[in-house]
Design a protein around this motif. Structure first.
Motif, short mmCIF file in Angstrom:
data_model
loop_
_atom_site.label_atom_id
_atom_site.label_comp_id
_atom_site.label_asym_id
_atom_site.label_seq_id
_atom_site.Cartn_x
_atom_site.Cartn_y
_atom_site.Cartn_z
N MET A 1 0.85 -1.18 0.00
CA MET A 1 0.00 0.00 0.00
C MET A 1 0.90 1.24 0.00
O MET A 1 1.80 1.36 0.81
CB MET A 1 -0.89 -0.02 1.26
N ASN A 2 0.63 2.16 -0.93
CA ASN A 2 1.47 3.37 -0.97
C ASN A 2 0.92 4.45 -0.03
O ASN A 2 -0.14 4.29 0.56
CB ASN A 2 1.62 3.87 -2.42
N ALA A 3 1.66 5.53 0.08
CA ALA A 3 1.30 6.60 1.02
C ALA A 3 -0.07 7.18 0.73
O ALA A 3 -0.87 7.42 1.64
CB ALA A 3 2.37 7.71 0.97
N LYS A 4 -0.37 7.38 -0.55
CA LYS A 4 -1.66 7.94 -0.95
C LYS A 4 -2.81 7.05 -0.49
O LYS A 4 -3.80 7.52 0.07
CB LYS A 4 -1.68 8.10 -2.47
N GLU A 5 -2.67 5.75 -0.72
CA GLU A 5 -3.70 4.79 -0.30
C GLU A 5 -3.85 4.77 1.21
O GLU A 5 -4.96 4.69 1.73
CB GLU A 5 -3.36 3.38 -0.80
N MET A 6 -2.72 4.85 1.92
CA MET A 6 -2.76 4.84 3.39
C MET A 6 -3.49 6.07 3.94
O MET A 6 -4.29 5.96 4.86
CB MET A 6 -1.34 4.76 3.96
N VAL A 7 -3.20 7.23 3.35
CA VAL A 7 -3.85 8.47 3.79
C VAL A 7 -5.35 8.40 3.51
O VAL A 7 -6.17 8.72 4.37
CB VAL A 7 -3.20 9.71 3.12
N LEU A 8 -5.71 7.96 2.31
CA LEU A 8 -7.13 7.87 1.94
C LEU A 8 -7.85 6.90 2.87
O LEU A 8 -8.96 7.18 3.35
CB LEU A 8 -7.28 7.44 0.48
N GLU A 9 -7.23 5.77 3.16
CA GLU A 9 -7.82 4.77 4.05
C GLU A 9 -8.03 5.34 5.45
O GLU A 9 -9.09 5.15 6.06
CB GLU A 9 -6.90 3.53 4.10
N ALA A 10 -7.04 6.05 5.96
CA ALA A 10 -7.15 6.65 7.30
C ALA A 10 -8.31 7.65 7.34
O ALA A 10 -9.08 7.68 8.30
CB ALA A 10 -5.84 7.35 7.66
N LEU A 11 -8.46 8.45 6.27
CA LEU A 11 -9.55 9.43 6.22
C LEU A 11 -10.91 8.76 6.11
O LEU A 11 -11.88 9.20 6.71
CB LEU A 11 -9.32 10.41 5.07
N LYS A 12 -10.97 7.67 5.33
CA LYS A 12 -12.25 6.95 5.17
C LYS A 12 -12.68 6.32 6.49
O LYS A 12 -13.87 6.23 6.78
CB LYS A 12 -12.11 5.85 4.11
N ASN A 13 -11.73 5.87 7.28
CA ASN A 13 -12.04 5.19 8.55
C ASN A 13 -12.29 6.15 9.70
O ASN A 13 -12.68 5.73 10.78
CB ASN A 13 -10.90 4.22 8.92
N SER A 14 -12.07 7.43 9.46
CA SER A 14 -12.26 8.42 10.52
C SER A 14 -13.68 8.97 10.48
O SER A 14 -14.24 9.19 9.42
CB SER A 14 -11.27 9.56 10.33
N THR A 15 -14.25 9.18 11.68
CA THR A 15 -15.62 9.70 11.75
C THR A 15 -15.65 11.22 11.67
O THR A 15 -16.69 11.81 11.45
CB THR A 15 -16.30 9.26 13.07
N LYS A 16 -14.48 11.85 11.87
CA LYS A 16 -14.41 13.31 11.80
C LYS A 16 -13.21 13.73 10.97
O LYS A 16 -12.29 12.95 10.76
CB LYS A 16 -14.35 13.91 13.21
N PRO A 17 -13.22 14.97 10.47
CA PRO A 17 -12.07 15.46 9.69
C PRO A 17 -10.77 15.36 10.48
O PRO A 17 -10.77 15.52 11.70
CB PRO A 17 -12.44 16.92 9.40
N MET A 18 -9.69 15.06 9.78
CA MET A 18 -8.39 14.87 10.42
C MET A 18 -7.40 15.93 10.00
O MET A 18 -7.41 16.38 8.86
CB MET A 18 -7.83 13.49 10.05
N LYS A 19 -6.50 16.29 10.92
CA LYS A 19 -5.39 17.19 10.62
C LYS A 19 -4.22 16.35 10.10
O LYS A 19 -4.18 15.13 10.31
CB LYS A 19 -4.95 17.94 11.88
N THR A 20 -3.26 17.02 9.49
CA THR A 20 -2.06 16.33 9.00
C THR A 20 -1.41 15.52 10.12
O THR A 20 -1.03 14.37 9.93
CB THR A 20 -1.05 17.35 8.43
N GLN A 21 -1.32 16.11 11.30
CA GLN A 21 -0.71 15.45 12.46
C GLN A 21 -1.44 14.15 12.81
O GLN A 21 -0.81 13.13 13.08
CB GLN A 21 -0.73 16.41 13.66
N ASP A 22 -2.77 14.18 12.78
CA ASP A 22 -3.58 12.98 13.08
C ASP A 22 -3.31 11.89 12.05
O ASP A 22 -3.17 10.71 12.39
CB ASP A 22 -5.08 13.30 13.06
N ILE A 23 -3.23 12.29 10.78
CA ILE A 23 -2.97 11.33 9.70
C ILE A 23 -1.59 10.72 9.87
O ILE A 23 -1.41 9.51 9.68
CB ILE A 23 -3.12 12.00 8.32
#
Length: 58
Positions: A1-23
């Motif tokens: 899994m590349n960085a882009k996929e990892m970031v997208l996955e983290a955002l999809k699994n989050s119930t609220k908007p995330m900051k760069t630090q959270d990601i």
């Protein structure tokens, strides 16, 4: 899994908007990788920014 996929996955699994630090904590990626992935995902229309410095999957 590349960085882009990892970031997208983290955002999809989050119930609220995330900051760069959270990601970074969620994915284990460094800041430059996360910022690059966010920029690419935004240009592809896969994520949006509901308020400054917060990101969420569409």
């Amino acid at each position: 899994m590349n960085a882009k996929e990892m970031v997208l996955e983290a955002l999809k699994n989050s119930t609220k908007p995330m900051k760069t630090q959270d990601i970074m904590l969620k994915t284990g990626l460094d800041k430059k990788e996360v910022e690059k992935a966010i920029k690419e995902l935004k240009s592809e229309g896969l994520i949006e920014s509901p308020k400054r410095c917060f990101y969420t999957a569409k």
